[in-house]
Scaffold this active site. Structure first.
Site, short mmCIF file in Angstrom:
data_model
loop_
_atom_site.label_atom_id
_atom_site.label_comp_id
_atom_site.label_asym_id
_atom_site.label_seq_id
_atom_site.Cartn_x
_atom_site.Cartn_y
_atom_site.Cartn_z
N ARG A 36 0.84 -1.21 0.00
CA ARG A 36 0.00 0.00 0.00
C ARG A 36 0.87 1.25 0.00
NH1 ARG A 36 -2.06 -3.81 -1.02
NH2 ARG A 36 -3.96 -4.77 -0.20
N GLU A 77 -5.02 3.70 6.06
CA GLU A 77 -4.78 3.70 4.61
C GLU A 77 -5.19 5.04 3.96
OE1 GLU A 77 -5.94 0.59 2.05
OE2 GLU A 77 -5.42 -1.02 3.44
N SER A 118 -11.18 -0.41 3.18
CA SER A 118 -10.34 -0.83 4.29
C SER A 118 -9.64 0.40 4.89
CB SER A 118 -9.30 -1.84 3.82
OG SER A 118 -9.93 -3.00 3.31
#
Length: 380
Positions: free
Chosen positions: A186, A376, A276
């Site tokens: 990520r 995130e 998420s």
């Protein structure tokens, strides 16, 4: 006197070849429909970018080149904590096509403003498999390399060829390969600053500096399905699929992934969310063994580099957060990794409430497991 809509401002300049059309900068633009959380905020000024020429024109204007800028794609990975004061560049560059092929792969290109899920569907319908495990991830194509999106055993870097971008400081057009994007979990070069915060040292990042215009994907001609996840195996069993039936097609996997995600994750069009919210943390084998002694049921995945990835959703659930709320920010009942908007359109969650909930979850997980979860989404 001729009336002008108060929400619009016409820049009083043109660029070569513009046929005397002025670039439109919109003022006080509501962003509630441009962020998947549905947070009520506005852009003090916004420019829709539909071509490279729009960016070139922007950067050729002295009064606009120097102002702070914020690049906005699908708004699926941001938390707005207030009105955006920087000039919002709403990326709406479209188009998708096969631009080349090698002996091993098809090279497909898509504009940064294209919807990611619809691109995945189009590649499969066009006979180019490889992105099926990444189905139904919200957002636009331009955001995918920034986050190095991933799901069910596939990350964007596994299917990436190159991208085109424009430097918002110098105006330079450039192309980056996978290695130059510095992909990580990520993570990418686009999430790091060009100047190090400590001592102002030069950094390697392009955060806030690059606007991605197009992305190219390398999709393998020798299709090999990636099935090694419990959810996929369960879906295969429910469908009556077995080894005798042979390998499932890419389209079949696409449909299974869509069904899995729809069963577990809320539709942002119905319940505001940013997908998420936390990254799955990685720990050493020793750390994992220590946690397993205390929590034998913890969900974990050994990685090839010798570390272990832990399921952040399991950690949050174990701390009792599933279904809980702080103000109008809540933890989704079916998946603890997702924070949701429990307000309505007229009285939605605020970015402050979302971050208060996120910090409370971080504290709980750290106190119990000694692990600090990393969000995130980009907090604006």
């Amino acid at each position: 006197m001729r009336r002008v809509h108060k929400a619009l401002w016409w820049a009083s300049w043109c660029w070569p070849g513009c046929d005397n059309q002025a670039m439109l900068v919109e003022k006080n633009v509501p962003l509630q429909s441009f962020n998947s959380f549905g947070i009520l905020a506005k852009a003090l000024s916004m420019l829709r970018v539909r071509s490279d020429a729009d960016v070139d024109a922007l950067l050729s204007n002295p009064s606009l080149k120097a102002v702070p800028k914020f690049v906005l794609g699908g708004g699926s990975n941001i938390v707005l904590t207030g009105d955006v004061k920087a000039l919002v560049l709403k990326v709406e560059i479209m188009g998708k096509q096969l631009v080349g092929e090698t002996a091993k792969a098809w090279i497909v290109e898509a504009g940064a403003g294209e919807n990611w899920h619809e691109l995945v569907r189009w590649t499969l319908e066009s006979g180019y498999p490889g992105l099926e495990n990444l189905a139904l991830i919200p957002g636009t194509v331009g955001a995918t390399p920034v986050q190095n999106i991933g799901a069910y055993g596939v990350e964007l870097q596994d299917r990436f060829d190159s991208l085109d971008a424009i430097d918002l400081v110098s105006g330079q057009h450039f192309t980056l390969s996978a290695a130059q994007c510095a992909f990580g979990y990520r993570d990418s070069v686009f999430k790091h600053q060009s100047i190090d915060g400590e001592g102002g040292k030069p950094g390697f990042g392009l955060a806030g500096r690059a606007l991605i215009t197009r992305v190219r994907f390398s999709l393998p001609k020798n299709f090999k399905p990636i099935l090694g996840y419990a959810d996929i195996e369960k879906k295969m069993a429910q469908s009556g699929w077995n080894a005798a039936a042979g390998a499932p097609s890419a389209m079949q996997i696409f449909e299974w992934i869509c069904e899995i995600r729809q069963a577990k994750l809320p539709d942002p069009k119905v319940i505001g969310n940013a997908g998420s919210f936390f990254k799955n943390p990685t720990v050493s084998l020793e750390q994992c063994a220590d946690i397993i002694q205390r929590e034998p049921k913890i969900v974990h995945y050994p990685l090839v580099d010798g570390t272990v990835k832990l399921a952040a959703g399991w950690l949050i659930d174990a701390c009792g957060w599933k279904g809980k709320s702080i103000g109008k920010a809540g933890v989704y009942e079916r998946q603890a990794l997702v924070l949701v908007n429990r307000g309505d359109r007229a009285n939605p969650v605020t970015g402050g409430e979302v971050m208060t909930l996120a910090k409370a979850i971080q504290t709980s997980v750290y106190e119990r497991f000694g692990i600090m979860l990393e969000p995130e989404p980009v907090v604006v």
